[in-house]
Design an enzyme around this catalytic site. Sequence first.
Site, PDB file in Angstrom:
ATOM      1  N   HIS A  12       0.812  -1.227   0.000  1.00 47.33           N
ATOM      2  CA  HIS A  12       0.000   0.000   0.000  1.00 47.33           C
ATOM      3  C   HIS A  12       0.841   1.269   0.000  1.00 47.33           C
ATOM      4  CE1 HIS A  12      -4.034  -1.849   0.882  1.00 47.33           C
ATOM      5  NE2 HIS A  12      -3.218  -2.862   1.074  1.00 47.33           N
ATOM      6  N   ASP A  24       3.396   9.302  -0.676  1.00 54.16           N
ATOM      7  CA  ASP A  24       2.188   8.562  -0.297  1.00 54.16           C
ATOM      8  C   ASP A  24       1.937   7.470  -1.331  1.00 54.16           C
ATOM      9  OD1 ASP A  24      -0.099   8.001   1.189  1.00 54.16           O
ATOM     10  OD2 ASP A  24      -0.750  10.096   1.244  1.00 54.16           O
TER      11      ASP A  24
END
Length: 490
Positions: A186, A396
């Site tokens: 992720h 991110d």
Amino acid sequence: MVGTWTLGEVGSARDTARETARAITPRLELEGRLIAVSNRVARPSATTSPGGLAQALGDALHVRGGTWIGWSGNLVADAASAEFDLLAEGEIVYGLLDLPAEDFQGFYEGYANGVLWPVFHGRPDLSVHEAGDYAAYQAVNRAFADAIARVAGRDDTIWVHDYHFLPLGGLLRERGIPSCVGLFLHIPFPHTGVFRTIPEAEAIARAMMGYDTIGVQTTRDARNLAETLAAMGEGTLLRRGEGYEVFVFGEHVRIMPLPIGIDVAGLRDVVSAPPPAAVSSFCRTLGGRRSLIGIDRLDYSKGLPQKLQGFYRYLQTDPRRADKVVMTQIAPISRGTVPAYEKTRREVEAIAGGIAGEFTSLTHNPLNFLTRAVDRATVAHLMARADVGLVTPIADGMNLVAKEFVAVQDPADPGVLILSEFAGAAEAMTSALLVNPHDIEAVAAAIETALAMPREQRRERHFSLMEVIHDTDISRWTERCLTELATAAD
Ligand code: GDG
């Protein structure tokens, strides 16, 4: 109780656990199940905590059904007292594993969040190497491998999530698990040189080769991972569609960019219900002022100092603006005992204090800064009512808030998304106002541009962003990941 299982014991333990699962979930067909593995599970009966992974995986498993293995939340004195319970709730069977307290600290705060998180977010300078943390990380991964071995059948598909479990692929192979095993990462994967700052880089790379397939968020992550694995063992890498195949350490793995998304319909349902009373009362206090929103865990990767500095600069450029806008930043404290997080919190609070001191009047405060988590409905309704969404991470994996903000807008009169070019989301969401968050002037200018943007341009940008949101909807993402896993097993 989870002990150390030799290969001979795996079969019988697995059968016993399967029978238990069958007994408690007569509706589930257990052959060829999907077994998801993540550190935290989000049970509907428990108080949900914020976090993109648990949110996304919960949405995916509710759509598809399956078994979800994760930490029970219980810490026990030693490995011998650790229980592994199977529990059915709705369409999901939860496999909940206790962890020894002595290992958990080193595994979670120590190695996963003290070493892997900073390095993978391009901040090796923030990594803290404590003796024993890697051993604890390995011990917890072995405990998970043993638990999975008890429930996994030959035809099952095992879908492992995130940096907490990088070595699980290799550990499951050591236990003779014949199932198809995939990892979805992720968070970003760094450049080879940054990855190599981890002392255990080669051991981790070798264990990752135990996976059949590895999904990552962006094409950049896929390239970084493929090049790193190949470089670590002088292997070869081939292009395969948008991804790669890597041959190294006598193993073979496929790497694919599979950008994650959100449950669009579920979120739109939340905002089509009446707003919580606090949101209605907040909207009354706006009194016609423009509203900006930020929702981020209080994490140094999320670019909170940069965002608040940008807002500060926007106000300083013309102090009359302070009475015309309200920025609401929800920044729930996360991993609060890790030193780098405490430092970021102090830094962000100092900037928020500066803004409040300089621009709050007796009748108006242009910044609402909250370090508590708020409920999902409040978050969704606040986003829906905002003129501008500010998402400014310095690194991110994806950033689900960017997608949520777009999904809850009114298509006839949508708000504008300001998005960091360093969020994985920026790879496809090019119709957002893309900014470099390190450039404070650019963040301030983007706020000005967003607030002045004519409705027609806002609608065009929103329309094209919604195409991305629909294309990566959580059910489509799940199907894409599972198709990738199924073909990897062929
Ligand atoms: C990781 C990766 C990747 C936040 N505060 C509250 C709250 N949230 C919700 C948001 C969103 C989720 O938490 C955060 O997701 P993000 O994607 O923004 O970030 P991470 O937690 O770092 O997630 C990330 C993600 O995994 C999925 O792959 O996108 O890159 O770092 O859903 O709305 N929810 C509630 N209260 C809050 O105060 N209810």
